[in-house]
Scaffold this motif. Structure first.
Motif, PDB file in Angstrom:
ATOM      1  N   LEU A   1     -35.304 -16.437  40.838  1.00 20.03           N
ATOM      2  CA  LEU A   1     -34.921 -17.351  39.761  1.00 20.03           C
ATOM      3  C   LEU A   1     -34.395 -16.589  38.556  1.00 20.03           C
TER       4      LEU A   1
ATOM      5  N   LEU B   1     -36.621 -21.963  30.073  1.00 20.21           N
ATOM      6  CA  LEU B   1     -37.939 -22.472  30.452  1.00 20.21           C
ATOM      7  C   LEU B   1     -39.051 -21.660  29.791  1.00 20.21           C
TER       8      LEU B   1
ATOM      9  N   PRO C   1     -42.074 -21.650  35.216  1.00 21.13           N
ATOM     10  CA  PRO C   1     -41.465 -22.104  36.480  1.00 21.13           C
ATOM     11  C   PRO C   1     -42.418 -22.008  37.665  1.00 21.13           C
TER      12      PRO C   1
ATOM     13  N   ALA D   1     -43.588 -24.658  40.642  1.00 19.82           N
ATOM     14  CA  ALA D   1     -43.244 -24.412  42.047  1.00 19.82           C
ATOM     15  C   ALA D   1     -44.449 -24.084  42.915  1.00 19.82           C
TER      16      ALA D   1
ATOM     17  N   PHE E   1     -34.605 -25.613  41.586  1.00 17.85           N
ATOM     18  CA  PHE E   1     -34.424 -25.366  40.149  1.00 17.85           C
ATOM     19  C   PHE E   1     -32.941 -25.267  39.807  1.00 17.85           C
TER      20      PHE E   1
ATOM     21  N   LYS F   1     -30.648 -27.734  37.342  1.00 18.01           N
ATOM     22  CA  LYS F   1     -30.432 -26.865  36.184  1.00 18.01           C
ATOM     23  C   LYS F   1     -29.915 -27.628  34.968  1.00 18.01           C
TER      24      LYS F   1
ATOM     25  N   LEU G   1     -32.642 -29.577  33.389  1.00 17.49           N
ATOM     26  CA  LEU G   1     -33.685 -28.720  32.837  1.00 17.49           C
ATOM     27  C   LEU G   1     -33.251 -28.056  31.531  1.00 17.49           C
TER      28      LEU G   1
ATOM     29  N   LEU H   1     -38.718 -32.336  37.598  1.00 24.26           N
ATOM     30  CA  LEU H   1     -38.981 -31.866  38.959  1.00 24.26           C
ATOM     31  C   LEU H   1     -40.173 -32.579  39.606  1.00 24.26           C
TER      32      LEU H   1
END
Length: 321
Positions: free
Chosen positions: A219, A230, A237, A241, A282, A286, A289, A302
């Motif tokens: 990422l 983020l 993140p 996840a 992600f 994007k 986010l 998410l």
């Protein structure tokens, strides 16, 4: 992953004439099954399995052949369930009620899941997976003999304490196998090969620790702007996840998409694709986010990924890489 070639889950779309891909794929699958050679099945699964032959392809890839002795052993495990109550039975029961039973896709399989997990907790053959793990099975002692090693026993007998979401390792398999005995042995093999690594701390390259590291590294290298944003808004993140990774996306993606994902896990004999998919999700979200300003808003973006298609996302991620 042969992203320039046709894949099940993409090119077998109803809008595409079946003679262009699906028919040939099904014919090839039958030839692969007739050869009864595990590496051939594994290679075939790299482009996904047609739903009608997935059950046999997985069994052939995993080397699961259920004979009369296996059926008797399963019946013996069921008799142990009736004869002896274990504390973990309550954990299994509560987990199924909180996860699979509350899921619109899996609630009809509640009884099947019990028929797998209760015998699984009594199966001492599951202890063999600790030979490939840095973990040790939990122990208990016969009453009155606390601390005396010769009176130590593994508890539960399979050495696995179920946790919240454990039932979701079984739930997607219920769409493939209608025989509880075959379902049991396929699940046991999947767990002893792959799933145990998702909840044990280890330095193995496919352990949950390594998958988390792979996710963050990918990422950060592929989406540096998103990663920094983020971090700036205090949204971790990995925290988002992690729940996907530890369940191998079961319960978060549509059931058919979970099976397409697990096709590739078997095909490449690797769990690393889970981290790749997490990064791809992600990347796909994007734009949304980057517009949020709080961690809770990022989690909201998410929160629902059930509509996403696994194979196109992974292809897009690999292509951009």
């Amino acid at each position: 992953m042969s992203i320039n070639q046709c894949q099940t889950g993409v090119d077998d779309n109803p809008d595409i004439p079946p003679e262009l891909f699906d028919n040939d794929r099904s014919k090839l699958a039958k030839k692969v099954l007739n050869n009864k050679h595990s590496p051939l099945s594994q290679e075939f699964l790299k482009k996904g399995a047609p739903p009608g032959v997935r059950a046999e392809l997985w069994r052939q890839t995993l080397g699961v052949e259920v004979d009369q002795i296996d059926q008797l052993y399963y019946e013996q495990l069921k008799s142990y369930v009736v004869q002896h109550d274990l504390l973990v039975d309550s954990l299994i029961y509560k987990d199924v009620k909180l996860t699979a039973t509350n899921d619109d896709q899996y609630f009809v399989f509640e009884d099947y899941i019990y028929q797998v997990l209760f015998p699984f907790s009594r199966d001492t053959q599951v202890l063999d997976h600790f030979k490939h793990s840095s973990a040790n099975p939990p122990k208990s002692y016969i009453r009155g003999k606390l601390g005396v090693e010769e009176f130590a026993v593994h508890y539960p007998p399979n050495g696995v304490i179920p946790f919240h979401g454990f039932a979701m390792y079984v739930a997607p398999l219920c769409y493939i196998y209608d025989d509880p005995v075959v379902l049991y042995y396929v699940f046991r093999e999947l767990y002893m090969r792959y799933f145990f690594r998702l909840h044990q701390i280890s330095s193995h390259p496919q352990s949950i620790v390594s998958l988390c590291l792979l996710f963050e590294s990918l990422l950060q290298s592929q989406e540096p702007q998103l990663f920094l944003h983020l971090k700036t808004i205090q949204a971790q993140p990995l925290r988002i996840a992690f729940k996907w990774l530890i369940r191998a996306f079961s319960g978060y993606l549509d059931s058919e998409q979970v099976l397409l994902l697990w096709d590739r896990v078997l095909a490449y004999n690797s769990l690393e694709i889970l981290a790749v998919l997490a990064v791809a999700i992600f990347s796909f979200r994007k734009t949304n986010l980057l517009q949020v300003g709080t961690a809770s808003a990022a989690e909201g973006v998410l929160a629902d990924i059930t509509t996403l298609k696994v194979v196109p996302l992974i292809q897009l991620s690999l292509f951009s890489t």
